[in-house]
Design a protein around this motif. Structure first.
Motif, PDB file in Angstrom:
ATOM      1  N   ALA A   1      42.100  31.641  39.415  1.00 37.41           N
ATOM      2  CA  ALA A   1      41.424  32.911  39.088  1.00 37.41           C
ATOM      3  C   ALA A   1      41.665  33.946  40.187  1.00 37.41           C
ATOM      4  CB  ALA A   1      39.925  32.670  38.902  1.00 37.41           C
ATOM      5  N   CYS A   2      41.604  33.520  41.445  1.00 39.72           N
ATOM      6  CA  CYS A   2      41.798  34.470  42.555  1.00 39.72           C
ATOM      7  C   CYS A   2      43.246  34.945  42.625  1.00 39.72           C
ATOM      8  CB  CYS A   2      41.365  33.827  43.873  1.00 39.72           C
ATOM      9  SG  CYS A   2      39.581  33.538  43.947  1.00 39.72           S
ATOM     10  N   THR A  37      45.312  35.160  40.146  1.00 44.02           N
ATOM     11  CA  THR A  37      45.510  36.055  38.999  1.00 44.02           C
ATOM     12  C   THR A  37      44.955  37.440  39.316  1.00 44.02           C
ATOM     13  OG1 THR A  37      45.367  34.155  37.524  1.00 44.02           O
ATOM     14  CG2 THR A  37      45.047  36.321  36.514  1.00 44.02           C
ATOM     15  N   ARG A  38      43.800  37.474  39.974  1.00 43.65           N
ATOM     16  CA  ARG A  38      43.187  38.760  40.327  1.00 43.65           C
ATOM     17  C   ARG A  38      44.024  39.501  41.377  1.00 43.65           C
ATOM     18  NH1 ARG A  38      38.118  41.244  40.591  1.00 43.65           N
ATOM     19  NH2 ARG A  38      38.526  43.297  41.513  1.00 43.65           N
ATOM     20  N   THR A  50      50.119  28.353  36.411  1.00 37.87           N
ATOM     21  CA  THR A  50      49.448  29.588  36.877  1.00 37.87           C
ATOM     22  C   THR A  50      50.467  30.707  37.068  1.00 37.87           C
ATOM     23  OG1 THR A  50      47.756  28.299  38.008  1.00 37.87           O
ATOM     24  CG2 THR A  50      47.974  30.592  38.675  1.00 37.87           C
ATOM     25  N   THR A  96      33.683  26.451  36.939  1.00 41.83           N
ATOM     26  CA  THR A  96      35.088  26.158  36.638  1.00 41.83           C
ATOM     27  C   THR A  96      35.149  25.173  35.472  1.00 41.83           C
ATOM     28  OG1 THR A  96      35.043  24.293  38.126  1.00 41.83           O
ATOM     29  CG2 THR A  96      35.714  26.389  39.083  1.00 41.83           C
ATOM     30  N   MET A 142      34.070  32.129  37.949  1.00 44.21           N
ATOM     31  CA  MET A 142      35.281  32.232  38.786  1.00 44.21           C
ATOM     32  C   MET A 142      35.599  33.701  39.104  1.00 44.21           C
ATOM     33  SD  MET A 142      37.750  29.254  37.332  1.00 44.21           S
ATOM     34  CE  MET A 142      37.693  29.748  35.627  1.00 44.21           C
ATOM     35  N   GLU A 143      35.314  34.591  38.158  1.00 48.20           N
ATOM     36  CA  GLU A 143      35.592  36.023  38.367  1.00 48.20           C
ATOM     37  C   GLU A 143      34.739  36.586  39.499  1.00 48.20           C
ATOM     38  OE1 GLU A 143      35.091  34.548  35.432  1.00 48.20           O
ATOM     39  OE2 GLU A 143      37.198  34.636  34.811  1.00 48.20           O
ATOM     40  N   ALA A 180      36.604  35.716  42.515  1.00 45.84           N
ATOM     41  CA  ALA A 180      37.811  36.563  42.587  1.00 45.84           C
ATOM     42  C   ALA A 180      37.458  37.981  43.031  1.00 45.84           C
ATOM     43  CB  ALA A 180      38.516  36.578  41.233  1.00 45.84           C
TER      44      ALA A 180
END
Ligand SMILES: NC(=O)c1ccc[n+]([C@@H]2O[C@H](COP(=O)([O-])OP(=O)(O)OC[C@H]3O[C@@H](n4cnc5c(N)ncnc54)[C@H](O)[C@@H]3O)[C@@H](O)[C@H]2O)c1
Length: 286
Positions: free
Chosen positions: A37-38, A40-41, A62, A211, A238-239, A242
């Motif tokens: 998630a991190c 991706t951010r 990922t 998660t 998770m966001e 992030a």
């Protein structure tokens, strides 16, 4: 050690657009959960991201998901506890994205059944459980810092995933909690050693983060217990992690270093023996 100044607030970048455009980031344990998630951010903020994970399949998954969304990501299969593998991963990253690293998110931890799943009573603990926990969670972070800092730009940011388990005691998981406690000290050393070069280092300490693994591992009773301990009605997603990582990676947080930031929806901010009693008293009677 590079001497550029892209990380300073005078450059005026803000979150929500391409705050991290031109930056190179490296996230460990990025094959799943919080790390994915991190990563991706960070990619959504414009960074080119190394997706480091012990699982090659997870690292590729990922990275593929990020590139499918138009981001830039490079899978880096690597065991963070093994120095030659860490060196090879850094060499692959700098060869692909240039001789610089701006952001390191050291996030990998040994959470499998073979290690965390055997981290119970200290009097019965196999020494290999303790050693593997320390090798991945603690030595892994040290090796990532050791091999990233020389390529790090001024204004660079190191973020280490610790845990509230490192800030409290527990009846279980002493190896895990001790490794996370050590990381909160480690970030102060890194911040002190490299601060004058414009490199920051902070830890984040989440409580429960929802998660896929947490959803699978915790039954309704454990989730209810955790909800009862929190001040806020919601758990961290998770966001939420992030968001904090993106902030710590950016110049928006340029004066924050050597800190451990707790993300726990108010789990540690109160004394449960007082509040649980008060909440029970206040609850409407059946
Ligand atoms: N999920 C939570 O509730 C929670 C709470 C507090 C802290 N944390 C911390 O957040 C981090 C991520 O946890 P998560 O919940 O996303 O777990 P996860 O199991 O989904 O992700 C961990 C990732 O690390 C990778 N990994 C394991 N050993 C590795 C090694 N030796 N080298 C490289 N990669 C390795 C795994 O393959 C996996 O992809 C961990 O540091 C964990 O301790 C999680």
């Amino acid at each position: 050690m590079r001497h550029r100044s892209e990380g300073h607030a005078s450059q005026g970048h803000a979150l929500g657009g391409h705050a991290l455009g031109g930056r190179v980031a490296l996230v460990t344990g990025a094959g799943s959960g919080i790390g994915a998630a991190c990563a991706t951010r960070l990619a959504a903020e414009g960074a080119r991201v190394g997706i480091l994970d012990i699982s090659p399949e997870a690292a590729h998954a990922t990275a593929s998901a990020i590139t499918a969304q138009g981001g830039q990501a490079l899978p880096l299969p690597c065991d963070v506890s093994q120095e030659p593998q860490v060196e090879a991963a850094l060499a692959a990253l700098t060869s692909a994205y240039g001789d610089r690293v701006d952001i390191l998110h050291s996030n990998a931890a040994a959470l499998g059944r073979d290690v965390y799943g055997r981290d119970h009573s200290l009097t019965d603990m196999d020494v290999d459980v303790w050693d593997r926990t320390m090798a991945v969670n603690l030595r892994g972070a040290m090796l990532m810092v050791k091999h990233t800092v020389p390529a790090m730009t001024e204004g660079g940011s190191i973020i280490v995933t610790a845990s509230v388990s490192g800030l409290t005691g527990d009846t279980d998981h002493a190896a895990y909690g001790t490794s996370k406690a050590a990381l909160t000290g480690f970030v102060r050393y890194v911040a002190t050693m490299y601060g004058k070069r414009g490199i920051r280092c902070n830890a984040i300490a989440p409580a429960l983060v929802m998660t896929p693994t947490a959803h699978r591992a915790l039954g309704p009773d454990r989730l209810a217990d955790k909800a009862a301990e929190r001040l806020l009605p919601w758990a961290c997603e998770m966001e939420d992690v992030a968001n904090l990582v993106a902030f710590l990676a950016s110049a928006e947080s340029r004066c924050i270093t050597g800190q451990t930031l707790v993300l726990d929806s108010g789990t540690l901010a109160h004394r449960p023996e007082h509040t649980l009693h008060a909440w029970r008293e206040a609850a409407p009677q059946e």
